[in-house]
Design a protein around this motif. Structure first.
Motif, mmCIF file in Angstrom:
data_model
loop_
_atom_site.group_PDB
_atom_site.id
_atom_site.type_symbol
_atom_site.label_atom_id
_atom_site.label_comp_id
_atom_site.label_asym_id
_atom_site.label_seq_id
_atom_site.Cartn_x
_atom_site.Cartn_y
_atom_site.Cartn_z
ATOM 1 N N SER A 8 -8.931 22.249 -1.945
ATOM 2 C CA SER A 8 -7.694 22.918 -1.574
ATOM 3 C C SER A 8 -6.596 22.498 -2.542
ATOM 4 N N PRO A 9 -5.483 23.251 -2.608
ATOM 5 C CA PRO A 9 -4.388 22.869 -3.510
ATOM 6 C C PRO A 9 -3.874 21.457 -3.243
ATOM 7 N N ARG A 10 -3.939 21.002 -2.020
ATOM 8 C CA ARG A 10 -3.503 19.640 -1.679
ATOM 9 C C ARG A 10 -4.744 18.779 -1.518
ATOM 10 N N SER A 11 -5.483 18.641 -2.602
ATOM 11 C CA SER A 11 -6.728 17.894 -2.525
ATOM 12 C C SER A 11 -6.459 16.411 -2.346
ATOM 13 N N SER A 12 -7.507 15.691 -2.092
ATOM 14 C CA SER A 12 -7.375 14.257 -1.850
ATOM 15 C C SER A 12 -7.151 13.468 -3.138
ATOM 16 N N ARG A 13 -7.071 14.137 -4.272
ATOM 17 C CA ARG A 13 -6.848 13.437 -5.540
ATOM 18 C C ARG A 13 -5.457 12.828 -5.609
ATOM 19 N N ALA A 14 -4.485 13.437 -4.989
ATOM 20 C CA ALA A 14 -3.106 12.944 -5.057
ATOM 21 C C ALA A 14 -2.869 11.926 -3.952
ATOM 22 N N PRO A 15 -2.331 10.753 -4.322
ATOM 23 C CA PRO A 15 -2.013 9.801 -3.255
ATOM 24 C C PRO A 15 -0.952 10.360 -2.327
ATOM 25 N N GLU A 16 -0.956 9.912 -1.101
ATOM 26 C CA GLU A 16 -0.020 10.422 -0.103
ATOM 27 C C GLU A 16 1.429 10.315 -0.580
ATOM 28 N N THR A 17 1.766 9.246 -1.298
ATOM 29 C CA THR A 17 3.141 9.051 -1.737
ATOM 30 C C THR A 17 3.544 10.019 -2.834
ATOM 31 N N ALA A 18 2.592 10.726 -3.424
ATOM 32 C CA ALA A 18 2.924 11.682 -4.471
ATOM 33 C C ALA A 18 3.250 13.059 -3.910
ATOM 34 N N LEU A 19 2.986 13.265 -2.635
ATOM 35 C CA LEU A 19 3.265 14.561 -2.040
ATOM 36 C C LEU A 19 4.765 14.741 -1.856
ATOM 37 N N PRO A 20 5.254 15.972 -1.998
ATOM 38 C CA PRO A 20 6.697 16.210 -1.858
ATOM 39 C C PRO A 20 7.204 15.767 -0.489
ATOM 40 N N GLN A 21 8.354 15.109 -0.499
ATOM 41 C CA GLN A 21 9.009 14.669 0.724
ATOM 42 C C GLN A 21 10.480 14.470 0.403
ATOM 43 N N PRO A 22 11.309 14.336 1.392
ATOM 44 C CA PRO A 22 12.731 14.133 1.093
ATOM 45 C C PRO A 22 12.941 12.877 0.259
ATOM 46 N N ALA A 70 8.400 -5.225 -5.794
ATOM 47 C CA ALA A 70 8.804 -5.880 -4.545
ATOM 48 C C ALA A 70 9.055 -4.839 -3.458
ATOM 49 N N LEU A 71 9.694 -3.724 -3.826
ATOM 50 C CA LEU A 71 9.946 -2.649 -2.866
ATOM 51 C C LEU A 71 8.637 -1.991 -2.425
ATOM 52 N N ARG A 72 7.805 -1.654 -3.373
ATOM 53 C CA ARG A 72 6.567 -0.940 -3.057
ATOM 54 C C ARG A 72 5.585 -1.821 -2.280
ATOM 55 N N ASP A 73 5.612 -3.141 -2.521
ATOM 56 C CA ASP A 73 4.752 -4.048 -1.758
ATOM 57 C C ASP A 73 5.081 -4.013 -0.272
ATOM 58 N N LYS A 74 6.314 -3.644 0.061
ATOM 59 C CA LYS A 74 6.750 -3.543 1.451
ATOM 60 C C LYS A 74 6.787 -2.093 1.932
ATOM 61 N N ASP A 75 6.195 -1.189 1.150
ATOM 62 C CA ASP A 75 6.153 0.247 1.468
ATOM 63 C C ASP A 75 7.533 0.866 1.591
ATOM 64 N N VAL A 76 8.484 0.356 0.819
ATOM 65 C CA VAL A 76 9.833 0.929 0.789
ATOM 66 C C VAL A 76 9.793 2.135 -0.143
ATOM 67 N N PRO A 77 10.284 3.288 0.298
ATOM 68 C CA PRO A 77 10.250 4.478 -0.561
ATOM 69 C C PRO A 77 11.178 4.333 -1.771
ATOM 70 N N VAL A 78 10.672 4.782 -2.912
ATOM 71 C CA VAL A 78 11.432 4.785 -4.164
ATOM 72 C C VAL A 78 11.319 6.183 -4.757
ATOM 73 N N ASP A 79 12.441 6.774 -5.108
ATOM 74 C CA ASP A 79 12.437 8.084 -5.750
ATOM 75 C C ASP A 79 12.264 7.848 -7.248
ATOM 76 N N PHE A 80 11.038 7.980 -7.726
ATOM 77 C CA PHE A 80 10.747 7.693 -9.129
ATOM 78 C C PHE A 80 11.355 8.734 -10.060
ATOM 79 N N THR A 81 11.566 9.937 -9.583
ATOM 80 C CA THR A 81 12.220 10.950 -10.415
ATOM 81 C C THR A 81 13.656 10.528 -10.707
#
Length: 119
Positions: A8-22, A70-81
């Protein structure tokens, strides 16, 4: 004949954090989130920001990797863009970006000393 299924277009290849979100906002917002949720101590978050904002362009990346990990180790969201945009503009616009990160952090982060949320 049944062949392999088409992904499917949203295949399991993309990690969950790479999916579009606010967007969580800029780096200051991510540190504020970490401080509010006690993922990192408020004093630690403000020190990371102080260290990062004093870095010359040639040293920013090394310090940034440590802070973001340090942020990602605690699952804190970071807008990489947004972060990449800021890093790209850093050599010419460091003061404005640093001010923006601090404003976003101190607008919502708890006080370093008391742990109370800023007004």
């Amino acid at each position: 004949m049944n062949g392999p299924s088409t992904p499917s277009p949203r295949s399991s290849r993309a990690p969950e954090t790479a999916l579009p979100q606010p967007s969580p906002g800029n780096l200051g917002d991510s540190f504020a989130f970490a401080a509010l949720n006690r993922d990192l101590a408020p004093r630690t978050c403000s020190r990371y920001l102080q260290l990062l904002t004093k870095q010359p362009p040639e040293a920013l990346f090394q310090q940034l990797v440590t802070a973001v990990m340090a942020l990602r180790d605690k699952d804190v969201p970071v807008d990489f863009t947004k972060l990449l945009y800021d890093v790209n503009a850093w050599p010419a616009d460091q003061d404005r970006i640093a001010k923006n990160w601090f404003q976003h952090y101190f607008r919502t982060a708890p006080d370093d000393e008391t742990g109370d949320q800023a007004d």
